[in-house]
Scaffold this motif. Sequence first.
Motif, PDB file in Angstrom:
ATOM      1  N   ASN A   1       0.856  -1.195   0.000  1.00  0.00           N
ATOM      2  CA  ASN A   1       0.000   0.000   0.000  1.00  0.00           C
ATOM      3  C   ASN A   1       0.888   1.240   0.000  1.00  0.00           C
ATOM      4  O   ASN A   1       1.366   1.655   1.047  1.00  0.00           O
ATOM      5  CB  ASN A   1      -0.927  -0.009   1.210  1.00  0.00           C
TER       6      ASN A   1
ATOM      7  N   THR B   1      -4.416   6.923  -0.358  1.00  0.00           N
ATOM      8  CA  THR B   1      -4.945   7.510  -1.583  1.00  0.00           C
ATOM      9  C   THR B   1      -5.940   8.624  -1.257  1.00  0.00           C
ATOM     10  O   THR B   1      -6.921   8.401  -0.541  1.00  0.00           O
ATOM     11  CB  THR B   1      -5.648   6.440  -2.434  1.00  0.00           C
TER      12      THR B   1
ATOM     13  N   PRO C   1     -14.955   7.024   2.002  1.00  0.00           N
ATOM     14  CA  PRO C   1     -14.730   5.694   1.408  1.00  0.00           C
ATOM     15  C   PRO C   1     -15.915   4.753   1.501  1.00  0.00           C
ATOM     16  O   PRO C   1     -16.136   3.951   0.586  1.00  0.00           O
ATOM     17  CB  PRO C   1     -13.516   5.161   2.183  1.00  0.00           C
TER      18      PRO C   1
ATOM     19  N   ASN D   1     -18.776  -5.617  -3.759  1.00  0.00           N
ATOM     20  CA  ASN D   1     -17.704  -4.807  -3.193  1.00  0.00           C
ATOM     21  C   ASN D   1     -17.510  -5.239  -1.748  1.00  0.00           C
ATOM     22  O   ASN D   1     -18.439  -5.146  -0.940  1.00  0.00           O
ATOM     23  CB  ASN D   1     -18.050  -3.316  -3.272  1.00  0.00           C
TER      24      ASN D   1
ATOM     25  N   ASP E   1      -4.023  -4.557  -4.487  1.00  0.00           N
ATOM     26  CA  ASP E   1      -4.113  -3.162  -4.065  1.00  0.00           C
ATOM     27  C   ASP E   1      -3.419  -2.233  -5.045  1.00  0.00           C
ATOM     28  O   ASP E   1      -3.932  -1.157  -5.379  1.00  0.00           O
ATOM     29  CB  ASP E   1      -3.509  -3.006  -2.671  1.00  0.00           C
TER      30      ASP E   1
ATOM     31  N   TRP F   1      -6.527   0.035  -6.163  1.00  0.00           N
ATOM     32  CA  TRP F   1      -6.923   1.000  -5.148  1.00  0.00           C
ATOM     33  C   TRP F   1      -6.038   2.232  -5.044  1.00  0.00           C
ATOM     34  O   TRP F   1      -6.279   3.088  -4.202  1.00  0.00           O
ATOM     35  CB  TRP F   1      -6.998   0.317  -3.779  1.00  0.00           C
ATOM     36  N   HIS F   2      -5.017   2.353  -5.860  1.00  0.00           N
ATOM     37  CA  HIS F   2      -4.119   3.499  -5.703  1.00  0.00           C
ATOM     38  C   HIS F   2      -3.918   4.272  -6.997  1.00  0.00           C
ATOM     39  O   HIS F   2      -2.933   4.992  -7.151  1.00  0.00           O
ATOM     40  CB  HIS F   2      -2.773   3.037  -5.136  1.00  0.00           C
TER      41      HIS F   2
END
Length: 326
Positions: free
Chosen positions: A126, A130, A136, A149, A268, A272-273
């Motif tokens: 990670n 972010t 979120p 999700n 990830d 996610w970033h």
Amino acid sequence: MADPSHRHAKINGLDVHYAEAGQGPLVVLLHGFPHLWFSWRHQIGPIAAAGFRVVAPDMRGMGETSGPDDPREYGVDRIVGDLTGLLDHLGEEKAVFSGLDFGLFAAYDLAYHHPERAAAIIGLENPFITPSDEPPLALAARQARRHFNHIHYFAEPGVADRDLAAAPGEFLRKLFYALSGDYHYLDVWRHPPGTSYLDALPETPPLPWSWLTEAELDVYVDAYSRSGFTGGLNWYRAMDLSWEYRKSYAGRKNPVPFYFIGSERDADLEGWHGADPLDRLADHHADVRGVRMIEHAGHMMQMEKPAETTAAMLRFLAEVRESEWA
């Protein structure tokens, strides 16, 4: 290297369990969900043998560390208090913190609030917190209208707690496999809204795998069968609260020396970033010292590729010892 010692202490209002080995500058290893101190089993001995004091706690609400039922007790201030309280209990002014998932975000939060207590951060998978203009959990709910999700599934109290407690072995086996380099985790998004996590996760080959034995999986199953999953799920349920806390340092760079270890098949990094997250490390960290990518590994890198992950950590720790503890 002998097995680590297991200790219990009262820290920041919690009954905290941690594993400890070695002597020297302190290295604290922080796990995510659904993990335990045991996720660092391959790293603890070699790091201690290299001349460090290694401490791997069970994080708030997981393993043998207690945790409140109220998700509001899992916000940034509480978690940072856990880490500073651990340092105080150990009689240490600072440590190198290495973490994965929520454990790494805890280290990032500590660095923003108390940079003097972190000699460096070695981040796994990670690369940064972010930034987001949207809370979120609201973002997860919006995504969950299109497909499964997991964050949204975890967010509603009682649902995941019940489902996972009814089948802890199945859940942990499927999730560990899905997050590994042997599966493409984002394929769980192919399932429609309303799917349970157990149904969204893939079937797995029989144990043992190349990186996990049935006895090792049983350590996790036994621990979560005793504790339940609510403590770990509360880290997700506090995500909006943590998002609010982090507004105070939004746009600021982590001031602590930073090293990053990632893997080429990590979910990830893929999902996610944002695009090209490694190219943006300097946008989030003021002092990026080193980057190492591990081939043929997924999100469970410290278990999937323990030798490679440990070697990278030892190289970075040697640099920190020379620069910060010389």
